[in-house]
Scaffold this motif. Structure first.
Motif, PDB file in Angstrom:
ATOM      1  N   GLY A 109      10.364  75.313  73.226  1.00 51.11           N
ATOM      2  CA  GLY A 109      11.217  74.386  73.968  1.00 51.11           C
ATOM      3  C   GLY A 109      12.392  75.051  74.664  1.00 51.11           C
ATOM      4  O   GLY A 109      13.307  74.373  75.125  1.00 51.11           O
ATOM      5  N   LEU A 110      12.372  76.365  74.763  1.00 52.31           N
ATOM      6  CA  LEU A 110      13.501  77.089  75.345  1.00 52.31           C
ATOM      7  C   LEU A 110      13.710  76.748  76.816  1.00 52.31           C
ATOM      8  O   LEU A 110      14.841  76.523  77.251  1.00 52.31           O
ATOM      9  N   VAL A 111      12.633  76.694  77.584  1.00 52.75           N
ATOM     10  CA  VAL A 111      12.763  76.386  79.005  1.00 52.75           C
ATOM     11  C   VAL A 111      13.293  74.970  79.197  1.00 52.75           C
ATOM     12  O   VAL A 111      14.224  74.746  79.971  1.00 52.75           O
ATOM     13  N   THR A 112      12.737  74.016  78.489  1.00 54.37           N
ATOM     14  CA  THR A 112      13.187  72.629  78.643  1.00 54.37           C
ATOM     15  C   THR A 112      14.673  72.511  78.341  1.00 54.37           C
ATOM     16  O   THR A 112      15.433  71.916  79.117  1.00 54.37           O
ATOM     17  N   ARG A 113      15.108  73.107  77.243  1.00 53.43           N
ATOM     18  CA  ARG A 113      16.521  73.021  76.871  1.00 53.43           C
ATOM     19  C   ARG A 113      17.412  73.746  77.874  1.00 53.43           C
ATOM     20  O   ARG A 113      18.480  73.240  78.238  1.00 53.43           O
ATOM     21  N   ARG A 147       7.303  67.575  83.597  1.00 47.92           N
ATOM     22  CA  ARG A 147       7.141  66.206  83.077  1.00 47.92           C
ATOM     23  C   ARG A 147       8.149  65.917  81.964  1.00 47.92           C
ATOM     24  O   ARG A 147       8.755  64.840  81.930  1.00 47.92           O
ATOM     25  N   ARG A 148       8.307  66.875  81.027  1.00 45.00           N
ATOM     26  CA  ARG A 148       9.278  66.681  79.933  1.00 45.00           C
ATOM     27  C   ARG A 148      10.687  66.483  80.468  1.00 45.00           C
ATOM     28  O   ARG A 148      11.493  65.776  79.871  1.00 45.00           O
ATOM     29  N   SER A 174      10.184  66.796  91.467  1.00 48.62           N
ATOM     30  CA  SER A 174      11.623  66.608  91.669  1.00 48.62           C
ATOM     31  C   SER A 174      12.157  65.519  90.753  1.00 48.62           C
ATOM     32  O   SER A 174      11.409  64.702  90.217  1.00 48.62           O
ATOM     33  N   VAL A 175      13.461  65.574  90.617  1.00 47.12           N
ATOM     34  CA  VAL A 175      14.187  64.493  89.963  1.00 47.12           C
ATOM     35  C   VAL A 175      15.451  64.275  90.787  1.00 47.12           C
ATOM     36  O   VAL A 175      16.061  65.237  91.278  1.00 47.12           O
TER      37      VAL A 175
END
Length: 188
Positions: A109-113, A147-148, A174-175
């Motif tokens: 989860g390093l990238v997501t965080r 997506r996460r 995108s977001v």
């Protein structure tokens, strides 16, 4: 120097600067094949001079407010990946984020965080309205990260670039700032 904790596992997000060139080169060498499957980052770092030049280019982008580069370090002090603003245009309210990890660091989860930290800053501090994520269509791990992060797939650019003798489709995700704030407030 600052470091931002990425959670209870002791991982940290820090600026990745030219003086990290030797450490960055060692990291790229450890992950060269894995990192290079979909992105050309490893190709830009063949030796110490090219590693330093790449890091310097992002130091210059930071000085120009047109991009930034951050490393992800594990609790034992090992550089294992990073996140970046490949482009950053505060006046237009847009930026593109990206990431990479060596294979040994995948699945934590390093990238997501780390991306959450930099997108929070971009949206909340700098007023960025649109954050983009550009990914090879075959890079399922990166698509899952998008997506996460609550991103929406905008479209596909067919056979956008060649890598390893193969033409790759590129997906644009995108977001928007209001969506990001809403998802963060809801705790995702």
């Amino acid at each position: 120097m600052f470091a931002i904790s990425l959670g209870d596992d002791g991982a940290e997000l820090r600026p990745l600067e030219p003086y990290h060139a030797e450490e960055y080169l060692a990291h790229i060498d450890r992950g060269r094949e894995y990192i290079g499957r979909f992105i050309g980052l490893a190709d830009q770092c063949a030796d110490l001079d090219s590693a330093r030049a790449f890091l310097r280019s992002y130091a210059e982008k930071a000085a120009d407010d047109s991009g930034r580069l951050y490393g992800i370090w594990t609790a034992d002090g090992t550089l294992v990946g990073g996140v970046l603003f490949r482009t950053f245009d505060a006046a237009a309210g847009t930026c593109e984020v990206g990431c990479w990890l060596e294979e040994a660091a995948v699945g934590r989860g390093l990238v997501t965080r780390a991306v959450q930290v930099i997108v929070d800053w971009a949206v909340e501090v700098r007023g960025i309205h649109r954050v983009e994520w550009v990914v090879a269509a075959g890079n399922t791990a990166s698509i899952k990260a998008a997506r996460r992060l609550g991103m929406v797939r905008d479209g596909v650019q067919r056979e956008k670039y060649a890598r390893g003798g193969v033409r790759h489709d590129v997906e644009i995700w995108s977001v928007l700032g209001p969506e990001w704030r809403e998802k963060r407030a809801a705790g995702r």
